[in-house]
Design an enzyme around this catalytic site. Structure first.
Site, PDB file in Angstrom:
ATOM      1  CE1 TYR A  49      -3.701   2.473   0.471  1.00 59.62           C
ATOM      2  CE2 TYR A  49      -2.272   3.485   2.087  1.00 59.62           C
ATOM      3  CZ  TYR A  49      -3.393   3.539   1.280  1.00 59.62           C
ATOM      4  OH  TYR A  49      -4.183   4.643   1.273  1.00 59.62           O
ATOM      5  CD1 TRP A  82      -1.603   7.481  -0.884  1.00 57.11           C
ATOM      6  CD2 TRP A  82      -1.731   9.284  -2.229  1.00 57.11           C
ATOM      7  NE1 TRP A  82      -2.873   8.004  -0.783  1.00 57.11           N
ATOM      8  CE2 TRP A  82      -2.973   9.113  -1.585  1.00 57.11           C
ATOM      9  CE3 TRP A  82      -1.570  10.350  -3.096  1.00 57.11           C
ATOM     10  CZ2 TRP A  82      -4.059   9.965  -1.805  1.00 57.11           C
ATOM     11  CZ3 TRP A  82      -2.648  11.196  -3.304  1.00 57.11           C
ATOM     12  CH2 TRP A  82      -3.878  10.996  -2.684  1.00 57.11           C
TER      13      TRP A  82
HETATM   14  N1  LIG Z   1      -2.034   8.611  12.418  1.00 48.18           N
HETATM   15  C1  LIG Z   1      -2.430   8.628  11.156  1.00 48.18           C
HETATM   16  N2  LIG Z   1      -1.860   7.814  10.269  1.00 48.18           N
HETATM   17  C2  LIG Z   1      -2.240   7.837   8.977  1.00 48.18           C
HETATM   18  C3  LIG Z   1      -3.262   8.716   8.542  1.00 48.18           C
HETATM   19  C4  LIG Z   1      -3.853   9.570   9.516  1.00 48.18           C
HETATM   20  O1  LIG Z   1      -4.776  10.362   9.203  1.00 48.18           O
HETATM   21  N3  LIG Z   1      -3.397   9.512  10.801  1.00 48.18           N
HETATM   22  N4  LIG Z   1      -3.637   8.736   7.228  1.00 48.18           N
HETATM   23  C5  LIG Z   1      -3.445   7.517   6.481  1.00 48.18           C
HETATM   24  C6  LIG Z   1      -3.688   7.715   5.070  1.00 48.18           C
HETATM   25  S1  LIG Z   1      -5.225   8.359   4.654  1.00 48.18           S
HETATM   26  C7  LIG Z   1      -2.807   7.350   4.114  1.00 48.18           C
HETATM   27  S2  LIG Z   1      -3.280   7.424   2.462  1.00 48.18           S
HETATM   28  C8  LIG Z   1      -1.483   6.803   4.434  1.00 48.18           C
HETATM   29  C9  LIG Z   1      -0.369   7.249   3.458  1.00 48.18           C
HETATM   30  O2  LIG Z   1       0.722   6.420   3.565  1.00 48.18           O
HETATM   31  P1  LIG Z   1       1.728   6.149   2.344  1.00 48.18           P
HETATM   32  O3  LIG Z   1       1.016   6.281   1.047  1.00 48.18           O
HETATM   33  O4  LIG Z   1       2.443   4.879   2.610  1.00 48.18           O
HETATM   34  O5  LIG Z   1       2.718   7.390   2.519  1.00 48.18           O
HETATM   35  P2  LIG Z   1       3.729   8.068   1.508  1.00 48.18           P
HETATM   36  O6  LIG Z   1       4.640   8.901   2.339  1.00 48.18           O
HETATM   37  O7  LIG Z   1       2.988   8.760   0.429  1.00 48.18           O
HETATM   38  O8  LIG Z   1       4.549   6.837   0.941  1.00 48.18           O
HETATM   39  C10 LIG Z   1       4.851   6.678  -0.395  1.00 48.18           C
HETATM   40  C11 LIG Z   1       6.292   6.176  -0.530  1.00 48.18           C
HETATM   41  O9  LIG Z   1       6.532   5.873  -1.898  1.00 48.18           O
HETATM   42  C12 LIG Z   1       7.830   6.352  -2.255  1.00 48.18           C
HETATM   43  N5  LIG Z   1       7.843   6.552  -3.733  1.00 48.18           N
HETATM   44  C13 LIG Z   1       7.585   7.659  -4.453  1.00 48.18           C
HETATM   45  N6  LIG Z   1       7.660   7.410  -5.759  1.00 48.18           N
HETATM   46  C14 LIG Z   1       7.996   6.106  -5.892  1.00 48.18           C
HETATM   47  C15 LIG Z   1       8.212   5.251  -7.005  1.00 48.18           C
HETATM   48  O10 LIG Z   1       8.117   5.622  -8.169  1.00 48.18           O
HETATM   49  N7  LIG Z   1       8.522   3.958  -6.731  1.00 48.18           N
HETATM   50  C16 LIG Z   1       8.648   3.484  -5.470  1.00 48.18           C
HETATM   51  N8  LIG Z   1       8.972   2.215  -5.298  1.00 48.18           N
HETATM   52  N9  LIG Z   1       8.446   4.274  -4.398  1.00 48.18           N
HETATM   53  C17 LIG Z   1       8.115   5.555  -4.612  1.00 48.18           C
HETATM   54  C18 LIG Z   1       7.998   7.600  -1.458  1.00 48.18           C
HETATM   55  O11 LIG Z   1       9.361   7.928  -1.324  1.00 48.18           O
HETATM   56  C19 LIG Z   1       7.312   7.229  -0.142  1.00 48.18           C
HETATM   57  O12 LIG Z   1       8.214   6.695   0.778  1.00 48.18           O
HETATM   58  O13 LIG Z   1      -1.140   7.180   5.779  1.00 48.18           O
HETATM   59  C20 LIG Z   1      -2.136   6.792   6.726  1.00 48.18           C
HETATM   60  N10 LIG Z   1      -1.661   7.003   8.083  1.00 48.18           N
HETATM   61  N1  LIG Z   2      -1.249  18.433   2.074  1.00 44.55           N
HETATM   62  C1  LIG Z   2      -1.734  17.186   2.138  1.00 44.55           C
HETATM   63  N2  LIG Z   2      -2.975  16.919   1.674  1.00 44.55           N
HETATM   64  C2  LIG Z   2      -3.468  15.664   1.764  1.00 44.55           C
HETATM   65  C3  LIG Z   2      -2.716  14.600   2.295  1.00 44.55           C
HETATM   66  C4  LIG Z   2      -1.416  14.907   2.805  1.00 44.55           C
HETATM   67  O1  LIG Z   2      -0.705  14.036   3.330  1.00 44.55           O
HETATM   68  N3  LIG Z   2      -0.966  16.192   2.711  1.00 44.55           N
HETATM   69  N4  LIG Z   2      -3.233  13.322   2.334  1.00 44.55           N
HETATM   70  C5  LIG Z   2      -4.342  13.026   1.433  1.00 44.55           C
HETATM   71  C6  LIG Z   2      -5.010  11.784   1.779  1.00 44.55           C
HETATM   72  S1  LIG Z   2      -4.235  10.330   1.384  1.00 44.55           S
HETATM   73  C7  LIG Z   2      -6.242  11.740   2.350  1.00 44.55           C
HETATM   74  S2  LIG Z   2      -6.960  10.245   2.680  1.00 44.55           S
HETATM   75  C8  LIG Z   2      -6.975  12.958   2.659  1.00 44.55           C
HETATM   76  C9  LIG Z   2      -7.587  12.856   4.069  1.00 44.55           C
HETATM   77  O2  LIG Z   2      -8.527  13.829   4.274  1.00 44.55           O
HETATM   78  P1  LIG Z   2      -9.207  13.929   5.725  1.00 44.55           P
HETATM   79  O3  LIG Z   2      -9.300  12.603   6.342  1.00 44.55           O
HETATM   80  O4  LIG Z   2     -10.485  14.657   5.555  1.00 44.55           O
HETATM   81  O5  LIG Z   2      -8.111  14.841   6.446  1.00 44.55           O
HETATM   82  P2  LIG Z   2      -7.546  15.067   7.916  1.00 44.55           P
HETATM   83  O6  LIG Z   2      -6.559  16.180   7.724  1.00 44.55           O
HETATM   84  O7  LIG Z   2      -7.077  13.816   8.558  1.00 44.55           O
HETATM   85  O8  LIG Z   2      -8.769  15.586   8.764  1.00 44.55           O
HETATM   86  C10 LIG Z   2      -9.560  16.702   8.355  1.00 44.55           C
HETATM   87  C11 LIG Z   2     -10.065  17.437   9.558  1.00 44.55           C
HETATM   88  O9  LIG Z   2     -10.903  16.600  10.330  1.00 44.55           O
HETATM   89  C12 LIG Z   2     -10.874  17.056  11.673  1.00 44.55           C
HETATM   90  N5  LIG Z   2     -11.280  15.966  12.557  1.00 44.55           N
HETATM   91  C13 LIG Z   2     -10.531  14.927  12.990  1.00 44.55           C
HETATM   92  N6  LIG Z   2     -11.289  14.115  13.789  1.00 44.55           N
HETATM   93  C14 LIG Z   2     -12.527  14.659  13.842  1.00 44.55           C
HETATM   94  C15 LIG Z   2     -13.758  14.291  14.477  1.00 44.55           C
HETATM   95  O10 LIG Z   2     -13.873  13.287  15.168  1.00 44.55           O
HETATM   96  N7  LIG Z   2     -14.818  15.103  14.256  1.00 44.55           N
HETATM   97  C16 LIG Z   2     -14.762  16.218  13.484  1.00 44.55           C
HETATM   98  N8  LIG Z   2     -15.853  16.924  13.314  1.00 44.55           N
HETATM   99  N9  LIG Z   2     -13.610  16.596  12.898  1.00 44.55           N
HETATM  100  C17 LIG Z   2     -12.513  15.827  13.063  1.00 44.55           C
HETATM  101  C18 LIG Z   2      -9.464  17.511  11.906  1.00 44.55           C
HETATM  102  O11 LIG Z   2      -9.490  18.605  12.756  1.00 44.55           O
HETATM  103  C19 LIG Z   2      -8.976  17.892  10.515  1.00 44.55           C
HETATM  104  O12 LIG Z   2      -8.831  19.276  10.400  1.00 44.55           O
HETATM  105  O13 LIG Z   2      -6.122  14.090   2.609  1.00 44.55           O
HETATM  106  C20 LIG Z   2      -5.354  14.152   1.412  1.00 44.55           C
HETATM  107  N10 LIG Z   2      -4.727  15.436   1.321  1.00 44.55           N
HETATM  108 MO   LIG Z   3      -5.323   8.580   2.349  1.00 47.68          MO
END
Ligand SMILES: Nc1nc2c(c(=O)[nH]1)N[C@H]1C(S)=C(S)[C@@H](COP(=O)(O)OP(=O)(O)OC[C@H]3O[C@@H](n4cnc5c(=O)[nH]c(N)nc54)[C@H](O)[C@@H]3O)O[C@H]1N2
Ligand SMILES: Nc1nc2c(c(=O)[nH]1)N[C@H]1C(S)=C(S)[C@@H](COP(=O)(O)OP(=O)(O)OC[C@H]3O[C@@H](n4cnc5c(=O)[nH]c(N)nc54)[C@H](O)[C@@H]3O)O[C@H]1N2
Ligand SMILES: [Mo]
Length: 761
Positions: free
Chosen positions: A109, A111
């Site tokens: 998994y 991005w």
């Molecule tokens: N506590 C907490 N944890 C969370 C979340 C949260 O809200 N709270 N959010 C979660 C969510 S929604 C998500 S989507 C995940 C994201 O988690 P990930 O998608 O695992 O995070 P990234 O840092 O985007 O990791 C992508 C990796 O791919 C590498 N990469 C870039 N390009 C390439 C390529 O061409 N080839 C290869 N092999 N590698 C490459 C980058 O260097 C990077 O290390 O985290 C989750 N974790």
């Molecule tokens: N710059 C940037 N943008 C991103 C990403 C990133 O890593 N960097 N990650 C991307 C990815 S993979 C994803 S999945 C999306 C995620 O998008 P979201 O899941 O919507 O994003 P978060 O920033 O985790 O949370 C959004 C807001 O929810 C509020 N919140 C948290 N818990 C609660 C709750 O229990 N109740 C209420 N009412 N509010 C709450 C927090 O205050 C926060 O401001 O974002 C994407 N966009």
């Molecule tokens: Mo995500």
């Protein structure tokens, strides 16, 4: 002629300075470009690049399974590409011959980067499918609960995401915009595959200009554009379902719910109503009931319900609400409340799920399929819901429930990761450390020495997007981009494709994997396939060479206004939903029939194991929100100056309310330790009125940097978060249900050793 590149955070223009050095500039057609991408060529990033294939010493000297507790702790030895490829090919062969392909976890998994051909997951999945299959994963960390609950009650998340009511329609017709969790512009910087024009900031500001009123519900107030002048209703994290239930109760009490809509378009309201009224459990879900749960005064809840009913109201929800224990409930209840208001399918009314998490939602471009690398078929059926990775590794053979089925965790010997960072994304990293010792071999493809790469046995250096040619495309972003290589690969880095092609030849299925095409032949092949598909949609495109020369195709003329579920509203018989009843399911017979202990047939208030109202909570504990980082995408580009500028003395800030900080005895800028039974980390206090009392917020993304005693030094919230499934229905990530202690000021400030290269020797 400008030349372009694409990243998840945007399209950029590339030029050369007088010395021939590449420069990245904002895309002229983007009204609100993201700053993140301007830093993607920064030399600082090179300091953390993987230069050559590297093998952990014990693994190289003693073979698979040697001293797994030393992962991340002992030196790497650099080897030639030939040696590395031989090692990986023979290890894959050993595992598939001795244990079968069910012993390979290739879910992988993450991005990765934006190009569609060099898309690491597609490449690794295609490769492992050719090799006989792998244990895969379902859904995403983003939407673990959403992907399971939404198709059962209304529509698949992807179908909803592509038909969100567009910003122009909301500017015209919406009167009241109620946001659960804001509409964070920081998150809308990105779209998987690559943003074209950033629309959320301008979209929100247009709504504000048109006089739309905004109410923002949740623990934080700074997650919506200040131009919206949103009223902030402070609501405890994880308690939104109780607030929505109380609004629903008030609607019924004042006969403000739309019975005609419910009868025609929804199913099961009559089975939910007795619960709402307290006939089944003796607890009417009144505003007085919800007030102590949510912290929102009862009269504010009652007037909120009236305001929603009296206006054309858009209810929006952040994805973070379902990234919590019982995360199905707020999504289910949002749809239920919107159905009771009867505005689903009307311009400017209904629900969003959600505006903010990416640039996609509210975009006026339709979903147009683009180039994708075919992945083939996976002969292995064993899988995990994506966030159950530690459970999988720790419990081979154990049973688990998922979406109404019983499954078994496979017995994994080899983990193959390309394009993701589990030491960024997973919860409870100390538990992941224990799970990570289980496999005999861990292979990681990475451009950077991330915490995951450092904890692998074999690390293969990968080129970054700017070091290879590719096609950039996201289905609603309006551009197909010729991503022309900007510079040569760093040191000995290669693309995932080149590596997997070489491995497939060694393993005897080279032709099946490559189809005898080189990378550039694949680009042309994928482009021509897309061109043929688009021709059928009356979208004319030039031949490949012309496209490559021009740099991009702009699809903006295909934009159209959109009203979510308007077809269904116009004619629910001709356009039924893809649910068992064809209607919105306020009661789901299938979910009810699963007989789960933690999710019944209709939305319910189910408190999280960890939240501010937990009965056995130590009253000094605070709720930790770990949201998405503003200055990077997850862990990507964390070493860049742009990300560093958001830190304080090289550590992540933790936002805390002034009252909590003074009660705990520290001030803005103090070093603090955040801890609970799962882990400890350092961070720097950022005292702010934008966060409610009792809650702290620390974004994800700081590269995991534990010291020898286990203290994480950089500010990575995942040493604290809880590694449980949202419920036995969806088993999603529940990171947002997490209680912590904070102490400070801490006087000793150890160095942060997150970046740079590991030890070799
Ligand atoms: N506590 C907490 N944890 C969370 C979340 C949260 O809200 N709270 N959010 C979660 C969510 S929604 C998500 S989507 C995940 C994201 O988690 P990930 O998608 O695992 O995070 P990234 O840092 O985007 O990791 C992508 C990796 O791919 C590498 N990469 C870039 N390009 C390439 C390529 O061409 N080839 C290869 N092999 N590698 C490459 C980058 O260097 C990077 O290390 O985290 C989750 N974790
Ligand atoms: N710059 C940037 N943008 C991103 C990403 C990133 O890593 N960097 N990650 C991307 C990815 S993979 C994803 S999945 C999306 C995620 O998008 P979201 O899941 O919507 O994003 P978060 O920033 O985790 O949370 C959004 C807001 O929810 C509020 N919140 C948290 N818990 C609660 C709750 O229990 N109740 C209420 N009412 N509010 C709450 C927090 O205050 C926060 O401001 O974002 C994407 N966009
Ligand atoms: Mo995500």
């Amino acid at each position: 002629m400008p030349h372009y590149t694409a990243s998840h955070w945007g399209v950029y223009e590339v030029s050369r300075d007088d010395d021939g050095h590449p420069q990245i500039a904002p895309f002229a057609r983007d009204p609100d470009p993201s700053l993140i991408g301007l830093h993607q060529l920064d030399p600082k990033l090179l300091e953390s690049r993987v230069a050559r294939p590297s093998v952990r010493r014990s693994w190289l000297e003693q073979g698979p399974g040697a001293s797994p507790h030393l992962r991340g702790k002992e030196p790497f030895i650099e080897v030639s590409w030939d040696r590395a490829l031989d090692l990986v090919a023979s290890e894959l062969d050993r595992v598939r011959n001795d244990h079968g392909n069910e012993a390979i976890f290739g879910g992988s998994y993450g991005w990765a980067s934006a190009g569609r051909f060099h898309h690491a997951q597609s490449q690794i999945h295609r490769f492992l499918n050719c090799a006989g299959g792998y244990v895969s994963h379902t859904a995403s960390y983003s939407l673990g609960a959403g992907h399971v609950i939404m198709p059962r009650i209304v529509a698949k998340m992807h179908d909803l995401m592509s038909q969100h009511t567009s910003w122009d329609v909301m500017a015209r017709d919406t009167e009241l915009f109620v946001a659960f969790g804001g509409v964070p512009a920081k998150n809308a910087q990105i779209s998987p595959g690559g943003v074209g024009r950033h629309r959320v900031g301008p979209g929100l500001r247009n709504l504000a200009k048109a006089g739309v009123r905004f109410i923002n519900i949740g623990p934080c107030s700074d997650n919506i554009d200040p131009a919206c002048e949103a009223e902030w209703i402070q609501c405890r994290p994880n308690s939104d379902t109780a607030l929505m239930l109380a609004c629903a109760w008030q609607l019924v009490a004042e006969d403000l719910h739309d019975q005609a809509f419910l009868s025609k378009y929804a199913s099961g309201f009559e089975r939910f109503l007795p619960y709402l009224l307290g006939e089944t459990d003796g607890i009417p879900k009144t505003p007085e009931w919800a007030a102590p749960i949510t912290g929102v005064p009862a009269d504010r809840i009652a007037t909120l319900a009236r305001e929603m009913a009296e206006h054309r109201t858009m209810l929006n929800i952040a994805w973070s609400l379902q990234r919590a224990h019982h995360g199905e409930q707020p999504f289910w209840m949002l749809v239920t409340l919107a159905a009771m208001l009867g505005q689903i399918g009307l311009p400017g009314g209904g629900f969003g799920a959600g505006y903010g998490p990416a640039n996609t939602m509210g975009n006026d471009l339709p979903r147009i399929p683009g180039p994708t690398l075919p992945q083939g078929e996976n002969p292995v059926s064993a899988y995990i819901p994506v966030a159950r990775i530690a459970d999988l590794l720790l419990n081979p053979g154990a049973k688990f429930l998922h979406d109404g089925t019983e499954q078994t965790y496979a017995d994994i010997r080899l983990v193959y990761w390309a394009g993701g960072n589990p030491y960024h994304h997973h919860q409870d990293l100390n538990r992941l450390n224990r799970a990570w010792e289980k496999p005999e071999t861990i292979v990681v493809h990475e451009p950077f020495w991330t915490a995951t790469a450092r904890r692998a046995d074999i690390v293969l250096p990968i080129s970054t997007t700017d070091e290879r040619d590719d096609l950039g495309y996201a289905s609603q972003e309006g551009f197909l981009v010729a991503m022309q290589k900007i510079r040569e690969p760093y040191e000995d880095a290669r693309s995932d494709f080149d590596i997997l092609a070489a491995l497939s030849h060694r393993m005897g299925f080279g032709e099946a994997f490559t189809e005898n095409r080189s990378a550039s032949e694949w680009l042309e092949h994928l482009y021509e396939g897309t061109r043929a598909t688009w021709k059928k949609l009356d979208i004319e495109t030039p031949p490949f060479d012309e496209f490559w020369e021009e740099g991009l195709i702009d699809l903006s003329e295909h934009a159209r206004s959109c009203v979510m579920l308007s077809d269904f509203r116009d004619d629910p018989v001709a356009h039924p939903l893809n649910t068992p009843t064809g209607k919105i399911e306020i009661f789901s017979e299938p979910i009810h029939s699963f007989g789960l202990a933690d999710c019944s047939g209709h939305p319910e208030w189910r408190p999280a194991v960890e939240w501010l109202g937990a009965p056995d909570r130590d009253p000094t504990m605070l709720h930790l929100i770990s949201d998405q980082p503003e200055r990077k995408l997850h862990s990507q580009l964390d070493p860049s100056p742009h990300s560093e500028a958001g830190k304080k003395e090289g550590r992540e800030p933790v936002f805390i309310n002034p009252g909590d900080a003074s009660r705990l005895g520290f001030s803005d800028g103090d070093l603090v330790e955040i801890h609970n039974s799962r882990g400890r980390c350092l961070a720097v206090a950022a005292v702010s009125e934008n966060i409610m009392a009792g809650v702290v917020r620390m974004s994800t993304g700081a590269w995991y940097a534990p010291l020898e005693d286990g203290l994480e030094s950089h500010g990575n919230p995942n040493v604290l978060t809880l590694d449980i499934g949202t419920s036995t229905l969806s088993q999603g990530c529940a990171a947002q249900s997490c209680l912590v202690h904070i102490r400070g000021p801490v006087n000793t400030a150890p160095d942060v050793q997150a970046f740079g290269k590991p030890i070799f020797g």
